[in-house]
Enzyme design. Structure first.
Site, PDB file in Angstrom:
ATOM      1  N   ASP A   1       0.872  -1.173   0.000  1.00 23.80           N
ATOM      2  CA  ASP A   1       0.000   0.000   0.000  1.00 23.80           C
ATOM      3  C   ASP A   1       0.913   1.228   0.000  1.00 23.80           C
ATOM      4  OD1 ASP A   1      -2.217   1.709   0.353  1.00 23.80           O
ATOM      5  OD2 ASP A   1      -2.067   1.566   2.532  1.00 23.80           O
TER       6      ASP A   1
ATOM      7  N   ASP B   1      -2.170  -0.791   5.876  1.00 25.02           N
ATOM      8  CA  ASP B   1      -2.583  -0.398   7.223  1.00 25.02           C
ATOM      9  C   ASP B   1      -4.090  -0.476   7.432  1.00 25.02           C
ATOM     10  OD1 ASP B   1      -2.829   1.816   5.416  1.00 25.02           O
ATOM     11  OD2 ASP B   1      -3.101   3.142   7.130  1.00 25.02           O
TER      12      ASP B   1
END
Length: 206
Positions: free
Chosen positions: A8, A173
């Protein structure tokens, strides 16, 4: 055995500052900016931009209507790039190390052209290289017309990479995003935004 590491962008490679993004868009005239801007998935024209259903120019026009005054390209960049607090040097050092060790590194991000304008410039890591220097491939929501946590995003990346799920590690996350990847058999690691996760990654690669 892990062969490919899927990263990410916000909250992992760069530290996110959602309050600053909200502050900037409020400064630009979006009074209810917090209703539009989330740490993971945006709403309204903000979400449309990241989903790729509108162009950067259409977003600029929509933002102009939303604020009641003409927004410039630079205004849009200023607002969106408020999300980027910093790119820790430890993360850059780790990306270099992992590539040297033979891992394939790819980016899978919910993002937009205004954020990527900075990420794809030499300013990204402090004046040296853009994100593409550290990655073997970039899979961006607004280009692929799909957003995490939609499983189709992950499936399309696996197909494009000709990659078996068990050979991939996904680092994000967002809880919903890692849950979606896990359901497909992808190994996952979910550090917190701003956390030094570089000291923990090796246990997920063995």
């Amino acid at each position: 055995m892990i062969k490919t590491i899927i990263f990410d962008l916000g909250g992992v490679i760069l530290t996110l500052d959602q309050p600053e993004a909200i502050r900037r868009f409020k400064e630009l005239g979006v009074a209810d900016a917090e209703k539009h801007l989330d740490a993971y998935t945006q709403k309204g024209i903000f979400g449309d931009l990241e989903r790729g259903t509108i162009t950067a120019e259409e977003f600029r026009q929509g933002l102009s209507q939303l604020t009641g005054r003409e927004m410039t390209h630079e205004d849009c960049c200023y607002g969106w790039q408020g999300y980027a607090k910093e790119v820790p040097q430890r993360n850059i050092d780790l990306l270099r190390r992992l590539r040297a060790e033979g891992y394939r590194l790819v980016l899978l991000s919910n993002t937009n052209p205004y954020m990527m304008e900075w990420v794809s410039s030499d300013a990204f890591d402090g004046g040296h290289h853009p994100i593409g220097y550290y990655m073997d491939a970039l899979y961006l929501s607004y280009e692929m017309k799909v957003m995490k946590p939609d499983e189709q995003f992950f499936l399309r990346v696996l197909e494009a990479e000709r990659l078996l799920p068990e050979h991939a590690l996904f680092i994000d996350d967002g809880a919903r995003n890692v849950e979606a990847a896990s359901r497909l058999g992808i190994r996952t690691f979910s550090p917190k935004n701003g956390e030094d996760w570089t000291t923990m990654i090796d246990q997920y690669l063995t």
